[in-house]
Design an enzyme around this catalytic site. Structure first.
Site, PDB file in Angstrom:
ATOM      1  N   CYS A 333       0.808  -1.229   0.000  1.00  0.00           N
ATOM      2  CA  CYS A 333       0.000   0.000   0.000  1.00  0.00           C
ATOM      3  C   CYS A 333       0.840   1.277   0.000  1.00  0.00           C
ATOM      4  O   CYS A 333       0.522   2.233  -0.698  1.00  0.00           O
ATOM      5  CB  CYS A 333      -0.924   0.054   1.218  1.00  0.00           C
ATOM      6  SG  CYS A 333      -1.396  -1.522   1.892  1.00  0.00           S
ATOM      7  N   ARG A 362       6.443 -11.623   5.321  1.00  0.00           N
ATOM      8  CA  ARG A 362       5.728 -11.585   6.596  1.00  0.00           C
ATOM      9  C   ARG A 362       6.274 -12.691   7.470  1.00  0.00           C
ATOM     10  O   ARG A 362       6.412 -13.826   7.015  1.00  0.00           O
ATOM     11  CB  ARG A 362       4.227 -11.800   6.386  1.00  0.00           C
ATOM     12  CG  ARG A 362       3.596 -10.687   5.596  1.00  0.00           C
ATOM     13  CD  ARG A 362       2.110 -10.901   5.440  1.00  0.00           C
ATOM     14  NE  ARG A 362       1.559  -9.862   4.571  1.00  0.00           N
ATOM     15  CZ  ARG A 362       0.302  -9.819   4.171  1.00  0.00           C
ATOM     16  NH1 ARG A 362      -0.542 -10.761   4.566  1.00  0.00           N
ATOM     17  NH2 ARG A 362      -0.113  -8.844   3.393  1.00  0.00           N
ATOM     18  N   GLN A 380       1.930 -10.926  -4.001  1.00  0.00           N
ATOM     19  CA  GLN A 380       0.504 -10.629  -4.047  1.00  0.00           C
ATOM     20  C   GLN A 380       0.154 -10.011  -5.384  1.00  0.00           C
ATOM     21  O   GLN A 380       0.921  -9.192  -5.894  1.00  0.00           O
ATOM     22  CB  GLN A 380       0.144  -9.602  -2.972  1.00  0.00           C
ATOM     23  CG  GLN A 380       0.148 -10.129  -1.569  1.00  0.00           C
ATOM     24  CD  GLN A 380      -0.304  -9.039  -0.618  1.00  0.00           C
ATOM     25  OE1 GLN A 380       0.266  -7.947  -0.599  1.00  0.00           O
ATOM     26  NE2 GLN A 380      -1.325  -9.306   0.161  1.00  0.00           N
ATOM     27  N   ASP A 382      -1.607  -7.492  -6.135  1.00  0.00           N
ATOM     28  CA  ASP A 382      -2.188  -6.456  -5.297  1.00  0.00           C
ATOM     29  C   ASP A 382      -2.503  -5.209  -6.109  1.00  0.00           C
ATOM     30  O   ASP A 382      -1.729  -4.814  -6.972  1.00  0.00           O
ATOM     31  CB  ASP A 382      -1.146  -6.117  -4.219  1.00  0.00           C
ATOM     32  CG  ASP A 382      -1.765  -5.458  -3.010  1.00  0.00           C
ATOM     33  OD1 ASP A 382      -3.008  -5.349  -2.960  1.00  0.00           O
ATOM     34  OD2 ASP A 382      -1.000  -5.067  -2.108  1.00  0.00           O
ATOM     35  N   HIS A 384      -4.295  -1.090  -5.564  1.00  0.00           N
ATOM     36  CA  HIS A 384      -4.942  -0.075  -4.743  1.00  0.00           C
ATOM     37  C   HIS A 384      -5.673   0.868  -5.674  1.00  0.00           C
ATOM     38  O   HIS A 384      -5.068   1.412  -6.598  1.00  0.00           O
ATOM     39  CB  HIS A 384      -3.909   0.642  -3.878  1.00  0.00           C
ATOM     40  CG  HIS A 384      -3.326  -0.273  -2.859  1.00  0.00           C
ATOM     41  ND1 HIS A 384      -2.212  -1.030  -3.088  1.00  0.00           N
ATOM     42  CD2 HIS A 384      -3.772  -0.624  -1.624  1.00  0.00           C
ATOM     43  CE1 HIS A 384      -1.976  -1.794  -2.034  1.00  0.00           C
ATOM     44  NE2 HIS A 384      -2.905  -1.577  -1.131  1.00  0.00           N
ATOM     45  N   LYS A 463     -15.161  -5.005   4.381  1.00  0.00           N
ATOM     46  CA  LYS A 463     -14.530  -5.733   3.271  1.00  0.00           C
ATOM     47  C   LYS A 463     -15.426  -6.858   2.747  1.00  0.00           C
ATOM     48  O   LYS A 463     -16.371  -7.267   3.424  1.00  0.00           O
ATOM     49  CB  LYS A 463     -13.207  -6.335   3.733  1.00  0.00           C
ATOM     50  CG  LYS A 463     -13.373  -7.310   4.888  1.00  0.00           C
ATOM     51  CD  LYS A 463     -12.068  -8.010   5.257  1.00  0.00           C
ATOM     52  CE  LYS A 463     -12.306  -8.970   6.399  1.00  0.00           C
ATOM     53  NZ  LYS A 463     -11.252  -9.907   6.631  1.00  0.00           N
ATOM     54  N   HIS A 509      -8.209  -1.556  -1.155  1.00  0.00           N
ATOM     55  CA  HIS A 509      -7.147  -2.556  -1.294  1.00  0.00           C
ATOM     56  C   HIS A 509      -7.813  -3.796  -1.863  1.00  0.00           C
ATOM     57  O   HIS A 509      -8.861  -4.204  -1.361  1.00  0.00           O
ATOM     58  CB  HIS A 509      -6.567  -2.996   0.061  1.00  0.00           C
ATOM     59  CG  HIS A 509      -6.160  -1.913   0.997  1.00  0.00           C
ATOM     60  ND1 HIS A 509      -4.841  -1.689   1.297  1.00  0.00           N
ATOM     61  CD2 HIS A 509      -6.880  -1.031   1.737  1.00  0.00           C
ATOM     62  CE1 HIS A 509      -4.777  -0.702   2.197  1.00  0.00           C
ATOM     63  NE2 HIS A 509      -5.990  -0.298   2.479  1.00  0.00           N
TER      64      HIS A 509
HETATM   65 ZN   LIG Z   1      -3.063  -2.536   0.648  1.00  0.00          ZN
END
Ligand SMILES: [Zn+2]
Ligand SMILES: [Zn+2]
Length: 644
Positions: A333, A362, A380, A382, A384, A463, A509
């Protein structure tokens, strides 16, 4: 007083117990399937007095999720009873129900053996056979401490101290008593099928500074057929274990000498990744996303600003450059926000959709690492989405469309869950309402059914979680869409509105596959390693019958490869049957056999991985065939972009 049960109103005495009320509404046969009742959100034993003011009682049936949890937790009590009967020196601790079963942790001076488990199962069968009722009682904490203290159950004393109330409840069946909130099943005979599955070590209260306990895992069902089905599924899952197939198909490995929880992608596995990642990049570009890329480490002060340092530090790795502390990113992010902030944005530019195949780290405890499913480094898919509040709903619909199309391509069914505001949360009521409404409206507009998890949202916003179902019926949480007002605030993201003023955008996200590593693990097990042709690292293998056919095989390999087919040639001096078996074990979609006839006619005999032999084909026809096979998943409702 009157109580309503499944639409029927029953008149009962003021001090009646729940079972009395049920008797007035349900047939004897149906009553036998009821384990407990619910009054609002409170679950009660059948022997509980109906609470004053309770207008509706909802039976909890044995074949529901809640019923099964009760049944399994009750089986844990029975297991603890059996263990105490066989091993009186063992100390009991806790025994909750979990997904697919239950466990109980014991303090034992050795670990349980498979023979112990058999003996425990036999003892449990006796307890179940005896149909002992579960009886609830309530006493003061002092009384409870005396009771468990006299039994030498020191762990229970700790648990009693942790109870916030003045009184505690106990559950007794036969001679066994346990500290428990309840409720429980009416009597032990309601357990129709159970099995003890495995043993493991577990620290008391999950803290590695505490004593190591012996955990026994088990499962229970209301119907022996269900247990059998479950055990068959586990057998099948074992055969499909991605760690086993990963080695067998030479896709990936884990190298302890390089560190735990990080995958090594071998050529074929890396090719699968590349194919899936290319597919994702292309699809994101088609849908108006921009591909971006941020650094792997960012200054620690940024993680402090985002709240990750305060809330997520335990799971992060840190380093230092020129005496400045840095954090290795566990999420993408921050970089995406900094890219957004690199220019002043106008309302006309929004939404901005930043996509990254972001590698994150992680920290996971070594005990929970599991193949590709639980790792310390993963990628990911991912993105945004930074948008105006009025664009939020459309953006969420766009993500749901995307999820639907991608799941269709892989052939997965899925379910949706909306998680709303938790008790501990930040942000204004107005923000929460706006985001929750946007998610709900989006779900309604796409017309897909969804479940609601009240209070299960992230602390910064509501979410939608998407769980896919694999061919063994197992559910995997992959895609998620989360609304966030907090990070835009903390990082002072703005856009210039139509009014010329600065406004705060919303951030979404979202991931579609989640972790690429985990998704490939799921795909490997779902397809048992027989990947669809478009993903298969090797799509075809040429098999020469004798050395005389080797030259043509190599020539055909070149021709097919130049047409974009991922192809290998097996020209070893081995029997055809042997080569065929090896190609089958490697789960290659097409075997292309070459003998005299094929060399003469300039083609191959096609044997697909499944189905009938296709006979002689020219090389052009083989290219057509494989290309059509690759396109098939995309024609099947996939990639349609909008719900009609
Ligand atoms: Zn994020
Ligand atoms: Zn209990």
């Amino acid at each position: 007083m009157n109580v309503s049960i499944e639409g029927q109103v029953v008149e009962v005495a003021a001090d009646a117990v729940c079972r009395d009320a049920l008797k007035g509404a349900l047939s004897g046969k149906k009553l036998k399937q009821v384990l407990a009742v619910k009054c609002g959100e409170t679950m009660l034993d059948l022997t509980a007095t109906i609470p004053a003011g309770c207008e509706t009682l909802t039976p909890v049936y044995v074949d529901t999720r809640e019923g099964l949890e009760l049944l399994r937790h009750s089986t844990a009590h029975i297991m603890a009873d059996a263990v105490k009967r066989l091993f009186p020196d063992v100390k009991v601790t806790i025994g909750p129900s979990i997904d697919n079963g239950f466990y109980y942790d014991f303090d034992f001076n050795r670990s349980f053996t498979p023979e112990d488990l058999e003996a425990i199962e036999a003892e449990m069968a006796k307890i179940i056979e005896a149909a002992q009722p579960f009886e609830r009682s309530v006493c003061s904490k002092e009384e409870a401490k005396k009771l468990f203290g006299d039994m030498g159950e020191s762990y229970k004393l700790e648990l009693i101290d942790a109870v916030p109330d003045d009184v505690v409840s106990l559950y007794r069946h036969g001679d066994f008593v346990d500290l428990c909130r309840g409720p429980h099943i009416p009597d032990t005979s309601f357990i129709k099928a159970f099995k003890l599955m495995s043993v493991a070590g577990a620290y008391w209260r999950g803290n590695e500074k505490n004593r190591m306990l012996s955990r026994i895992y088990g499962t229970a069902f209301s119907d022996p057929k269900e247990l059998k089905k479950y055990l068959t599924m586990l057998e099948e899952a074992k055969k499909r274990d991605h760690r086993k197939l990963g080695a067998q198909l030479d896709l990936f490995s884990f190298q302890e000498e390089g560190g735990a929880g990080m995958a090594y992608w071998h050529p074929r596995g890396a090719l699968i990744r590349t194919i899936i990642e290319d597919f994702e990049r292309k699809e994101h570009l088609k849908r108006g996303y921009d591909i971006v890329q941020g650094p792997q480490i960012l200054k620690r002060e940024l993680w402090e600003r985002s709240g990750h340092y305060a809330n997520y530090r335990e799971n992060m790795y840190f380093t230092e450059i020129d005496e400045t502390p840095y954090g290795v990113k566990p999420m993408n992010c921050l970089a995406h926000m900094l890219i957004y902030k690199s220019q002043l944005r106008s309302y006309r530019e929004l939404p901005k959709r930043f996509f990254e195949l972001g590698v994150v780290h992680r920290h996971e405890k070594s005990g929970v690492l599991h193949g590709l499913m639980r790792v310390r480094q993963f990628t990911q898919d991912d993105a945004h989405i930074i948008c105006r509040p009025d664009q939020l709903q459309e953006e969420i619909i766009g993500v749901l469309d995307f999820v639907r199309d991608v799941m269709a391509v892989f052939g997965f069914e899925y379910t949706l869950e909306l998680s709303t505001r938790p008790e501990k949360s930040i942000g204004s009521d107005a923000d929460w309402d706006l985001a929750t409404n946007a998610l709900t409206e989006a779900l309604v507009r796409v017309g897909l059914p969804y479940a609601i998890n009240e209070g299960d949202g992230a602390f910064y916003g509501p979410k939608i979680d998407i769980k896919l179902r694999d061919c063994l019926g197992r559910e995997w949480q992959c895609a998620t869409v989360q609304c966030d007002f907090t990070l835009p605030d903390r990082f002072d993201l703005v856009y210039i509105g139509e009014d010329g003023e600065r406004h705060r955008p919303v951030m979404v996200h979202r991931v579609i596959l989640g972790s690429v590593e985990r998704f490939i693990g799921i795909l490997t097990e779902h397809f048992a390693g027989a990947f669809p042709t478009w993903i298969a690292p090797v799509q075809a293998r040429l098999l020469s019958i004798t050395d005389a056919h080797a030259d043509f095989a190599l020539k055909a390999k070149d021709i097919l490869a130049r047409q974009g087919i991922r192809v290998e040639a097996d020209i070893r001096n081995e029997k055809l049957g042997f080569k065929v078996r090896e190609a089958q074990v490697a789960k290659i979609p097409y075997m292309l056999v070459i003998g005299d006839k094929e060399v003469e006619s300039g083609g191959v005999s096609v044997r697909p991985r499944k189905g009938e032999d296709l006979g002689f084909k020219t090389l052009e026809e083989v290219v057509e065939l494989i290309k059509a096979d690759c396109e098939e998943p995309f024609n099947n409702g996939g990639m349609s972009y909008r719900f009609s």
